[in-house]
Motif scaffolding. Structure first.
Motif, PDB file in Angstrom:
ATOM      1  N   SER A 265       0.802  -1.310   0.108  1.00  0.00           N
ATOM      2  CA  SER A 265      -0.007  -0.074  -0.033  1.00  0.00           C
ATOM      3  C   SER A 265       0.852   1.343  -0.070  1.00  0.00           C
ATOM      4  N   THR A 266       0.309   2.525  -0.235  1.00  0.00           N
ATOM      5  CA  THR A 266       0.968   3.774  -0.306  1.00  0.00           C
ATOM      6  C   THR A 266       1.331   3.783   1.250  1.00  0.00           C
ATOM      7  N   TYR A 267       0.729   3.298   2.151  1.00  0.00           N
ATOM      8  CA  TYR A 267       0.985   3.447   3.599  1.00  0.00           C
ATOM      9  C   TYR A 267       2.392   2.547   3.622  1.00  0.00           C
ATOM     10  N   ASP A 268       2.469   1.577   3.425  1.00  0.00           N
ATOM     11  CA  ASP A 268       3.588   0.527   3.484  1.00  0.00           C
ATOM     12  C   ASP A 268       4.902   1.264   2.897  1.00  0.00           C
ATOM     13  N   ALA A 269       4.851   1.997   1.753  1.00  0.00           N
ATOM     14  CA  ALA A 269       5.874   2.737   0.977  1.00  0.00           C
ATOM     15  C   ALA A 269       6.296   3.885   1.992  1.00  0.00           C
ATOM     16  N   PHE A 270       5.254   4.768   2.370  1.00  0.00           N
ATOM     17  CA  PHE A 270       5.743   5.859   3.344  1.00  0.00           C
ATOM     18  C   PHE A 270       6.264   5.543   4.626  1.00  0.00           C
ATOM     19  N   SER A 271       5.691   4.541   5.096  1.00  0.00           N
ATOM     20  CA  SER A 271       6.356   3.969   6.499  1.00  0.00           C
ATOM     21  C   SER A 271       7.759   3.486   6.111  1.00  0.00           C
ATOM     22  N   ALA A 272       7.966   2.720   5.291  1.00  0.00           N
ATOM     23  CA  ALA A 272       9.261   2.289   4.993  1.00  0.00           C
ATOM     24  C   ALA A 272      10.259   3.372   4.664  1.00  0.00           C
ATOM     25  N   PHE A 273       9.717   4.452   3.795  1.00  0.00           N
ATOM     26  CA  PHE A 273      10.333   5.560   3.628  1.00  0.00           C
ATOM     27  C   PHE A 273      10.949   6.244   4.984  1.00  0.00           C
ATOM     28  N   ILE A 274       9.980   6.479   5.716  1.00  0.00           N
ATOM     29  CA  ILE A 274      10.248   7.169   7.058  1.00  0.00           C
ATOM     30  C   ILE A 274      11.147   6.384   8.057  1.00  0.00           C
TER      31      ILE A 274
ATOM     32  N   THR B 112      16.281   6.193  10.487  1.00  0.00           N
ATOM     33  CA  THR B 112      17.164   5.288  11.045  1.00  0.00           C
ATOM     34  C   THR B 112      18.523   6.003  10.555  1.00  0.00           C
ATOM     35  N   ARG B 113      18.674   6.169   9.308  1.00  0.00           N
ATOM     36  CA  ARG B 113      19.755   6.534   8.458  1.00  0.00           C
ATOM     37  C   ARG B 113      20.442   7.866   9.371  1.00  0.00           C
ATOM     38  N   LEU B 114      19.461   8.638   9.849  1.00  0.00           N
ATOM     39  CA  LEU B 114      19.954   9.971  10.612  1.00  0.00           C
ATOM     40  C   LEU B 114      20.229   9.617  11.936  1.00  0.00           C
TER      41      LEU B 114
ATOM     42  N   ALA C 256      21.310   6.636  13.322  1.00  0.00           N
ATOM     43  CA  ALA C 256      22.416   5.964  13.676  1.00  0.00           C
ATOM     44  C   ALA C 256      23.877   6.550  14.079  1.00  0.00           C
ATOM     45  N   PRO C 257      24.133   7.477  13.568  1.00  0.00           N
ATOM     46  CA  PRO C 257      25.497   7.924  14.126  1.00  0.00           C
ATOM     47  C   PRO C 257      25.347   8.781  15.548  1.00  0.00           C
ATOM     48  N   VAL C 258      23.972   9.261  15.376  1.00  0.00           N
ATOM     49  CA  VAL C 258      24.030  10.129  16.939  1.00  0.00           C
ATOM     50  C   VAL C 258      23.818   9.034  18.012  1.00  0.00           C
ATOM     51  N   PHE C 259      23.473   8.056  17.783  1.00  0.00           N
ATOM     52  CA  PHE C 259      23.350   6.752  18.921  1.00  0.00           C
ATOM     53  C   PHE C 259      24.487   6.070  18.911  1.00  0.00           C
ATOM     54  N   LYS C 260      25.243   5.706  17.961  1.00  0.00           N
ATOM     55  CA  LYS C 260      26.376   4.950  17.624  1.00  0.00           C
ATOM     56  C   LYS C 260      25.930   3.635  17.673  1.00  0.00           C
ATOM     57  N   ALA C 261      25.090   3.468  16.734  1.00  0.00           N
ATOM     58  CA  ALA C 261      24.299   2.020  16.797  1.00  0.00           C
ATOM     59  C   ALA C 261      24.920   0.981  16.403  1.00  0.00           C
ATOM     60  N   ASP C 262      24.922  -0.264  16.653  1.00  0.00           N
ATOM     61  CA  ASP C 262      25.476  -1.474  16.014  1.00  0.00           C
ATOM     62  C   ASP C 262      24.886  -1.751  14.902  1.00  0.00           C
ATOM     63  N   MET C 263      25.504  -1.718  13.881  1.00  0.00           N
ATOM     64  CA  MET C 263      24.813  -1.946  12.388  1.00  0.00           C
ATOM     65  C   MET C 263      24.092  -3.291  12.172  1.00  0.00           C
ATOM     66  N   SER C 264      24.629  -4.189  12.964  1.00  0.00           N
ATOM     67  CA  SER C 264      24.193  -5.520  12.965  1.00  0.00           C
ATOM     68  C   SER C 264      23.215  -5.745  13.895  1.00  0.00           C
TER      69      SER C 264
END
Length: 356
Positions: free
Chosen positions: A269-278, A283-285, A287-295
């Motif tokens: 659905s459009t909802y699925d697409a928008f949720s995945a985009f958000i 998450t990309r923004l 990750a570096p702030v919280f120094k997250a484990d990428m695995s």
């Protein structure tokens, strides 16, 4: 300073026909209502208006709210503890709902115009301090004033007139409605207002919209109850949260869904697409702030409407209350993606299919 300069008045609305109402009405808080956050929900609707129409809009909104509150009766009053365990929405004959009207359309004052808000794609940041636009303390969030032991007011409304338009703020306690319950109320309000303006017949209202008896789990016997664990304290590493409003134009929504559609013929659905985009973007923004484990895996959840899943009998589409459940990634029947997969390693259609 700006809030002090704004001209504001308040009306205490009573449901249409309140003179003939019982002295007290109680609507039991359902089992699903308790599963939501102890918070107020805070919605904004934006309307483009000519200045000459603004006084008429006040009268129409007042009359529309009075009629709609006479139908969605649990919204007029407070949440109170029952004589037995549990809580109820309590409406008394003299109960009122506050409706504020605020004028932010003076050209001498530095409030955003409708054009400013529209150019900012209706982002919450253009509004500035949300307390100015809202009814305190009913801005969104878990707060002591929303705790059921504090007899919280269930709903309130605020019409903010700006240059060229209206920002209509709608508040209710989360126990009273999920987003689709609010949508049912809002569509009923819109149709009532339409009938007032056009002098056409008013829409019908199904009393079954207030019947949530199927969602009331019987009280557990006192001797069978146990004390649950204490609520955890807020983690000290949590940063300050900010609520944002996202605007996706229709054309961009179509384009985004095309980018997210799988090539194997499966549907999203459009909802699925928008949720995945958000999810991918934030998450990309973050990750570096919280120094997250990428695995590592990251928690994802979303509300699921249960109205369409209730059969024998079906429930009316505008049924009030929290007729919802939540889907959680740790309990999903498919493996969770890692942070690296969410951010870039998975093709975008695969992430949208995961949301689906």
């Amino acid at each position: 300073m700006l809030a002090a300069m704004a001209k504001q008045e308040v009306f205490y609305l009573q449901p249409l026909g309140w003179e003939n109402d019982p002295d007290e009405e109680r609507y039991k808080v359902s089992t699903l209502d308790y599963l939501t956050a102890r918070s107020y929900n805070n919605y904004a609707l934006f309307f483009k208006l000519d200045n000459v129409d603004k006084p008429k809009v006040v009268d129409v909104l007042k009359a529309g709210l009075e009629r709609t509150l006479s139908q969605t009766r649990h919204l007029c009053g407070t949440i109170e503890k029952d004589s037995t365990d549990g809580y109820s929405f309590v409406k008394r004959k003299d109960s009122t709902v506050r409706f504020f009207v605020q004028w932010l359309d003076s050209p001498e004052e530095n409030f955003p115009s409708f054009e400013d808000i529209e150019k900012a794609h209706f982002s919450a940041t253009i509004l500035g301090d949300l307390n100015l636009w809202s009814v305190s303390p009913m801005t969104y969030g878990e707060k002591p004033e929303a705790h059921p032991d504090c007899n919280p007011v269930v709903a309130a409304y605020k019409a903010n007139f700006v240059r060229g338009g209206l920002v209509f703020i709608m508040h209710h306690h989360h126990y009273a409605n999920d987003v689709l319950g609010w949508a049912g109320f809002t569509h009923q309000l819109a149709e009532n207002c339409y009938a007032i303006v056009n002098q056409t017949p008013f829409p019908t209202w199904d009393l079954a919209c207030l019947d949530r008896s199927r969602l009331l789990k019987p009280e557990v016997p006192e001797e069978a109850k146990v004390d649950g664990p204490a609520s955890p304290e807020r983690h000290p590493d949590h940063t300050v949260a900010v609520s944002l409003l996202f605007h996706l134009p229709r054309g961009k929504a179509i384009e985004l869904k095309q980018l997210a559609t799988p090539t194997d013929g499966s549907w999203i659905s459009t909802y699925d697409a928008f949720s995945a985009f958000i999810w991918r973007t934030l998450t990309r923004l973050r990750a570096p702030v919280f120094k997250a484990d990428m695995s590592s895996n990251i928690f994802w959840s979303e509300a699921v409407d249960m109205r369409r899943r209730m059969v024998n009998p079906k429930v009316p589409p505008r049924i009030q209350g929290n007729i919802m459940f939540a889907a959680f990634s740790p309990t999903a029947p498919v493996p969770q993606p890692t942070l690296a997969e969410i951010i870039s390693e998975w093709p975008f259609p695969k992430l949208a299919s995961y949301i689906r």
